[in-house]
Motif scaffolding. Structure first.
Motif, PDB file in Angstrom:
ATOM      1  N   GLN A 249     -11.022 -72.021 -29.736  1.00  7.74           N
ATOM      2  CA  GLN A 249     -10.619 -71.103 -28.678  1.00  7.74           C
ATOM      3  C   GLN A 249      -9.163 -71.308 -28.301  1.00  7.74           C
ATOM      4  N   ALA A 250      -8.727 -72.581 -28.258  1.00  5.82           N
ATOM      5  CA  ALA A 250      -7.338 -72.866 -27.906  1.00  5.82           C
ATOM      6  C   ALA A 250      -6.379 -72.306 -28.949  1.00  5.82           C
ATOM      7  N   PHE A 251      -6.724 -72.433 -30.233  1.00 10.36           N
ATOM      8  CA  PHE A 251      -5.857 -71.911 -31.288  1.00 10.36           C
ATOM      9  C   PHE A 251      -5.820 -70.386 -31.272  1.00 10.36           C
ATOM     10  N   VAL A 252      -6.949 -69.739 -31.005  1.00 14.09           N
ATOM     11  CA  VAL A 252      -6.975 -68.274 -30.935  1.00 14.09           C
ATOM     12  C   VAL A 252      -6.087 -67.777 -29.797  1.00 14.09           C
ATOM     13  N   GLU A 253      -6.195 -68.414 -28.634  1.00 14.88           N
ATOM     14  CA  GLU A 253      -5.374 -68.009 -27.484  1.00 14.88           C
ATOM     15  C   GLU A 253      -3.904 -68.318 -27.731  1.00 14.88           C
ATOM     16  N   PHE A 254      -3.625 -69.452 -28.393  1.00 10.90           N
ATOM     17  CA  PHE A 254      -2.237 -69.816 -28.694  1.00 10.90           C
ATOM     18  C   PHE A 254      -1.625 -68.838 -29.689  1.00 10.90           C
ATOM     19  N   HIS A 255      -2.392 -68.427 -30.673  1.00 11.38           N
ATOM     20  CA  HIS A 255      -1.893 -67.460 -31.650  1.00 11.38           C
ATOM     21  C   HIS A 255      -1.644 -66.106 -30.989  1.00 11.38           C
ATOM     22  N   ARG A 256      -2.504 -65.731 -30.047  1.00  8.13           N
ATOM     23  CA  ARG A 256      -2.285 -64.486 -29.305  1.00  8.13           C
ATOM     24  C   ARG A 256      -0.989 -64.552 -28.511  1.00  8.13           C
ATOM     25  N   LYS A 257      -0.726 -65.696 -27.912  1.00  9.42           N
ATOM     26  CA  LYS A 257       0.518 -65.863 -27.172  1.00  9.42           C
ATOM     27  C   LYS A 257       1.724 -65.731 -28.092  1.00  9.42           C
ATOM     28  N   LEU A 258       1.651 -66.294 -29.279  1.00  9.56           N
ATOM     29  CA  LEU A 258       2.752 -66.183 -30.235  1.00  9.56           C
ATOM     30  C   LEU A 258       2.955 -64.736 -30.678  1.00  9.56           C
ATOM     31  N   ARG A 259       1.864 -64.011 -30.884  1.00 12.95           N
ATOM     32  CA  ARG A 259       1.979 -62.601 -31.279  1.00 12.95           C
ATOM     33  C   ARG A 259       2.657 -61.777 -30.187  1.00 12.95           C
ATOM     34  N   LEU A 260       2.286 -62.030 -28.949  1.00 11.06           N
ATOM     35  CA  LEU A 260       2.901 -61.280 -27.858  1.00 11.06           C
ATOM     36  C   LEU A 260       4.369 -61.644 -27.680  1.00 11.06           C
ATOM     37  N   LEU A 261       4.707 -62.902 -27.911  1.00  6.88           N
ATOM     38  CA  LEU A 261       6.122 -63.288 -27.849  1.00  6.88           C
ATOM     39  C   LEU A 261       6.930 -62.626 -28.959  1.00  6.88           C
ATOM     40  N   LYS A 262       6.351 -62.552 -30.130  1.00  9.20           N
ATOM     41  CA  LYS A 262       7.021 -61.870 -31.242  1.00  9.20           C
ATOM     42  C   LYS A 262       7.219 -60.397 -30.924  1.00  9.20           C
ATOM     43  N   SER A 263       6.200 -59.767 -30.368  1.00  8.65           N
ATOM     44  CA  SER A 263       6.303 -58.365 -29.977  1.00  8.65           C
ATOM     45  C   SER A 263       7.332 -58.179 -28.868  1.00  8.65           C
ATOM     46  N   TYR A 264       7.375 -59.125 -27.931  1.00 13.23           N
ATOM     47  CA  TYR A 264       8.352 -59.056 -26.836  1.00 13.23           C
ATOM     48  C   TYR A 264       9.770 -59.075 -27.382  1.00 13.23           C
ATOM     49  N   SER A 265      10.036 -59.976 -28.315  1.00 16.42           N
ATOM     50  CA  SER A 265      11.374 -60.059 -28.910  1.00 16.42           C
ATOM     51  C   SER A 265      11.732 -58.773 -29.651  1.00 16.42           C
ATOM     52  N   PHE A 266      10.806 -58.265 -30.445  1.00 19.00           N
ATOM     53  CA  PHE A 266      11.080 -57.060 -31.238  1.00 19.00           C
ATOM     54  C   PHE A 266      11.315 -55.843 -30.344  1.00 19.00           C
ATOM     55  N   LEU A 267      10.459 -55.640 -29.348  1.00 20.47           N
ATOM     56  CA  LEU A 267      10.580 -54.458 -28.489  1.00 20.47           C
ATOM     57  C   LEU A 267      11.880 -54.469 -27.700  1.00 20.47           C
ATOM     58  N   ASN A 268      12.273 -55.642 -27.203  1.00 15.76           N
ATOM     59  CA  ASN A 268      13.506 -55.696 -26.419  1.00 15.76           C
ATOM     60  C   ASN A 268      14.746 -55.503 -27.294  1.00 15.76           C
ATOM     61  N   GLN A 269      14.743 -56.069 -28.490  1.00 12.21           N
ATOM     62  CA  GLN A 269      15.872 -55.826 -29.388  1.00 12.21           C
ATOM     63  C   GLN A 269      15.970 -54.346 -29.748  1.00 12.21           C
ATOM     64  N   LEU A 270      14.826 -53.724 -29.970  1.00 18.28           N
ATOM     65  CA  LEU A 270      14.818 -52.292 -30.268  1.00 18.28           C
ATOM     66  C   LEU A 270      15.293 -51.490 -29.058  1.00 18.28           C
ATOM     67  N   ALA A 271      14.923 -51.920 -27.850  1.00 20.32           N
ATOM     68  CA  ALA A 271      15.346 -51.211 -26.642  1.00 20.32           C
ATOM     69  C   ALA A 271      16.858 -51.284 -26.468  1.00 20.32           C
ATOM     70  N   PHE A 272      17.461 -52.447 -26.710  1.00 21.32           N
ATOM     71  CA  PHE A 272      18.917 -52.560 -26.598  1.00 21.32           C
ATOM     72  C   PHE A 272      19.614 -51.723 -27.666  1.00 21.32           C
ATOM     73  N   SER A 273      19.042 -51.675 -28.848  1.00 18.53           N
ATOM     74  CA  SER A 273      19.618 -50.834 -29.900  1.00 18.53           C
ATOM     75  C   SER A 273      19.558 -49.357 -29.511  1.00 18.53           C
ATOM     76  N   LYS A 274      18.438 -48.926 -28.975  1.00 11.43           N
ATOM     77  CA  LYS A 274      18.276 -47.525 -28.581  1.00 11.43           C
ATOM     78  C   LYS A 274      19.242 -47.145 -27.458  1.00 11.43           C
ATOM     79  N   ILE A 275      19.343 -48.003 -26.456  1.00 12.47           N
ATOM     80  CA  ILE A 275      20.173 -47.654 -25.304  1.00 12.47           C
ATOM     81  C   ILE A 275      21.648 -47.650 -25.671  1.00 12.47           C
ATOM     82  N   MET A 276      22.072 -48.528 -26.591  1.00 16.96           N
ATOM     83  CA  MET A 276      23.481 -48.535 -27.001  1.00 16.96           C
ATOM     84  C   MET A 276      23.808 -47.321 -27.856  1.00 16.96           C
ATOM     85  N   LYS A 277      22.887 -46.894 -28.678  1.00 21.08           N
ATOM     86  CA  LYS A 277      23.120 -45.670 -29.447  1.00 21.08           C
ATOM     87  C   LYS A 277      23.199 -44.456 -28.534  1.00 21.08           C
TER      88      LYS A 277
END
Length: 746
Positions: A249-277
């Motif tokens: 259970q701990a590994f499943v929850e930890f992996h979910r946290k890593l996935r959300l962090l990866k998504s957080y990084s990607f979405l914000n980088q994409l948002a800065f790219s969109k707003i600058m364009k």
């Protein structure tokens, strides 16, 4: 879908304030665009209109567009592309690096808006970058902790599976302490070695380890109270199995946290790219290149700890918890989102249509037979109507819950995380409507089959088969509820049964949010418990064939009538005591006093109804008034978090989810009005010319269920906003091992 809406839909709800505020920056760009249009209209002179000249200019512009002589935006030439518009520099503040943008163009009219844009853009980027860095540091520390847990788990497994393995032959060389990423890498190296080399993992770690005993059952809680909170390792297979479940259970929850962090990084980088364009397109400048280079070179763009940790966690999980089966391991780590089924929508419509048809059939039958004027009307309302009201309470509560789920999802209240639902099996509002509509069809069909007022003159009794219909329906529902087969949402049924058992066994179980939330639901179903008591009396000791009973003449029945009404409040009181003793939360002690005051009010009101008297009437009115004021205050201030004088929203709270503030005031007024339904008992409003006493009791019980449904929405909203304020998006999973000489976990 526009990017702003897509960004909002993919946000982690509890981290919403940590994302780049794309929509706000977009509004500033719109202000810049409108100012530039006004500026152009002021400085431009209306040209001499000539249709021939206009036709020629259109043809010329069309030619340039196709010949490639114009750029994409059309307002700056190729030389302007090479001119630097901004420069971004690093500033050391506290422990983190912040970034500041300098606007390099000469000051001119309208540049103030652009300066404001870049100042806010820097604030947003620094917020995102620092938040991401903090979360990555947290997961690295958590990875190191999981690595130590895995060391103990592997050693315990070797010790149990091979008890004759000599520990003196092990390699006891201590390993260097590194970051979480490298620690998990060491686990991966161990698991890739042959079986004999895996046994070279140091078993001496077991000498300094104890099992964490988290009370998960009534017996384990009692043992914990007697023997303490930690136990020595007995090297049993049960300990190994429990440790494996917890670590999985701990590994499943930890992996979910890593996935959300990866998504957080990607979405914000994409948002800065969109707003600058969008900025380049709006201002006809070329600033995005310099700014996006900074974003790419920042910690947000360069950090790869999350990706490395994901790879290593997947390798460890597949090896140790999926028997080296990658497909099964990834299925556990990355559960697929539940798909909506069209047949659910179809059957919901079908059952609701049948329910409406059956309601009309019951009304027409009553009208055609003149049953309202029949001599057996009072006998039916006294004996049969309460039996069927049981199912009406259940259906109404389910309908209110379905409405709550719909609006929680609409306003992005993360109810599934708060309740701890499984993503693959959680019920949506359509599934809840399906169950409630199916139950309503069964109930209405049973009512229609048992809608008789006159008994057989020859036998002086009613047909036994039709009189047993309500009892048969109860047996069917209980059979479905406890059915062990994987049908009719088994995981959700068992989830409900488990937490019902936790309520019954309070305070022997650790109190989680689903425990006390379900306990509060039970306090609004007091009449349902009394109806169950009436079922036992009516079919056990009453003459159900003649539709008569002597329940109200029995002192035992009257005593139990009080007891079953008090039991749900007593469960909640014991849960509050458990929270006070466990977490030293003395606010829960005040909450427990609230339930004690309600218990006193329920007892005095019931005794007044049974015995009457002016003295008991005064006592019942006084105790009920105190309980109502106490409960109303707790609902609005503690459970809903409203009535804050100094908040941004007067008499509400700083954060609100619903856009219309008047809804909160309407809900508070309704809560007060519906809580005063007990007054019908004290004021002797038991029966009206157009309503039977059983119907009055039914209406009052339904009003309480409706009040609870309204309470549910705002209670979850407040809990969600508390999680948002603390950026709490993950549940804590208890780990199986701890140090011998302290409470610090491995």
């Amino acid at each position: 879908m526009k990017f702003g809406k897509e960004l909002t839909s993919q946000m982690v709800p509890e981290w919403q304030e940590a994302y780049m505020n794309y929509n706000y920056l977009k509004t500033i760009l719109k202000e810049i665009s409108s100012f530039q249009k006004q500026k152009k209209s002021r400085h431009s002179t209306p040209p001499y209109f000539s249709p021939r000249k206009e036709k020629f200019s259109k043809r010329k512009s069309l030619y340039r567009a196709f010949s490639g002589l114009t750029n994409r935006h059309g307002n700056y030439n190729d030389k302007d592309k090479d001119i630097e518009v901004i420069s971004v520099s690093e500033i050391e503040e506290h422990e983190y690096k912040n970034y500041q943008t300098t606007f390099l163009r000469s000051p001119e009219e309208g540049v103030e808006n652009e300066l404001t844009f870049f100042r806010l853009l820097d604030d947003e980027f620094n917020k995102v970058n620092n938040f991401y860095r903090e979360k990555v540091e947290e997961v690295v520390l958590e990875a190191e902790e999981l690595n130590k847990q895995m060391d103990a788990f592997v050693a315990l497994r070797v010790k149990i599976n091979d008890p004759h393995f000599c520990s003196s032959s092990l390699n006891n060389t201590p390993r260097p302490s590194n970051s979480g990423a490298s620690m998990l890498a060491e686990i991966q190296e161990v698991e890739e070695k042959p079986e004999r080399d895996q046994k070279m993992v140091s078993l001496t770690i077991l000498n300094n380890v104890k099992i964490n005993v988290v009370p998960q059952s009534a017996t384990s809680t009692l043992k914990t109270l007697i023997d303490g909170t930690k136990l020595d390792l007995s090297f049993s297979k049960g300990e190994l199995r429990n440790a494996q479940v917890k670590l999985k259970q701990a590994f499943v929850e930890f992996h979910r946290k890593l996935r959300l962090l990866k998504s957080y990084s990607f979405l914000n980088q994409l948002a800065f790219s969109k707003i600058m364009k969008k900025y380049d397109k709006t201002t006809s400048r070329n600033a995005s290149k310099a700014y996006l280079e900074m974003v790419e070179n920042s910690y947000l763009g360069q950090s790869d700890e999350v990706i490395k940790l994901m790879t290593r966690v997947e390798a460890v999980f597949i090896k140790h918890f999926a028997n080296a089966n990658r497909r099964r391991g990834m299925r556990d780590l990355r559960p697929k989102a539940k798909r909506e089924k069209h047949r659910v929508t179809f059957f919901v419509g079908c059952f609701f249509g049948c329910s409406i048809a059956l309601v009309f059939a019951v009304i027409l039958t009553v009208h055609a037979r003149g049953l309202l004027k029949s001599e057996g009307r009072d006998q039916y309302m006294t004996n049969i109507f309460p039996l069927y009201s049981l199912f009406a309470y259940i259906v109404l509560h389910m309908l209110m819950y379905a409405g709550n789920v719909y609006y929680w999802k609409r306003y992005r209240v993360n109810y599934s995380f708060i309740f701890g639902f499984n993503q693959n099996t959680e019920l949506g509002y359509k599934e809840i409507l399906l169950l409630s509509s199916a139950l309503s069809v069964l109930t209405l069909a049973a009512v229609l089959s048992n809608l008789e007022m006159e008994m057989d003159k020859r036998t002086q009794s009613f047909q036994a088969l039709t009189e047993l219909v309500p009892l048969g329906l109860v047996i069917v529902i209980l059979s479905i509820m406890f059915c062990p087969f994987n049908i009719i949402y088994r995981s959700n049924r068992f989830f409900l049964i488990v937490y019902l058992w936790h309520c019954v066994c309070a305070p022997l179980y650790k109190v989680a949010f689903p425990d006390f939330f379900l306990g509060d639901q039970l306090t609004s179903q007091v009449q349902l418990f009394r109806t169950l008591e009436f079922y036992v009396c009516y079919y056990g000791w009453g003459d159900f064939k003649r539709r008569t009973n002597t329940c109200n003449q029995s002192d035992i029945y009257k005593t139990l009538f009080i007891f079953v009404a008090v039991v749900p409040y007593w469960f909640r009181f014991l849960q509050c005591l458990r929270q006070v003793c466990e977490s030293k939360d003395y606010g829960q002690g005040m909450n427990g006093l609230k339930y004690l005051s309600t218990i006193v009010a329920v007892i005095t009101r019931t005794i007044y109804v049974q015995r009457r008297g002016m003295t008991m009437r005064i006592v019942a009115a006084t105790s009920s008034g105190i309980a109502t004021i106490y409960n109303t205050y707790w609902d609005m201030v503690k459970d809903w978090g409203l009535l804050c004088k100094d908040s941004k929203n007067p008499w509400l709270r700083d954060r609100l989810i619903l856009p219309n503030k008047s809804v909160y005031f309407v809900a508070m007024v309704l809560n007060v009005i519906l809580r005063l339904a007990w007054m019908q008992t004290v004021l002797d409003f038991h029966e009206a010319p157009w309503l039977h006493r059983s119907m009055v009791i039914f209406v009052v019980a339904c009003l309480e269920i409706i009040r609870r449904g309204i309470w549910n929405f705002f209670r979850l909203e407040n809990e969600h906003l508390n999680n948002v304020g603390k950026f709490r998006a993950f549940k804590s999973v208890p780990l199986p091992f701890s140090y011998e000489d302290g409470d610090k976990q491995l």
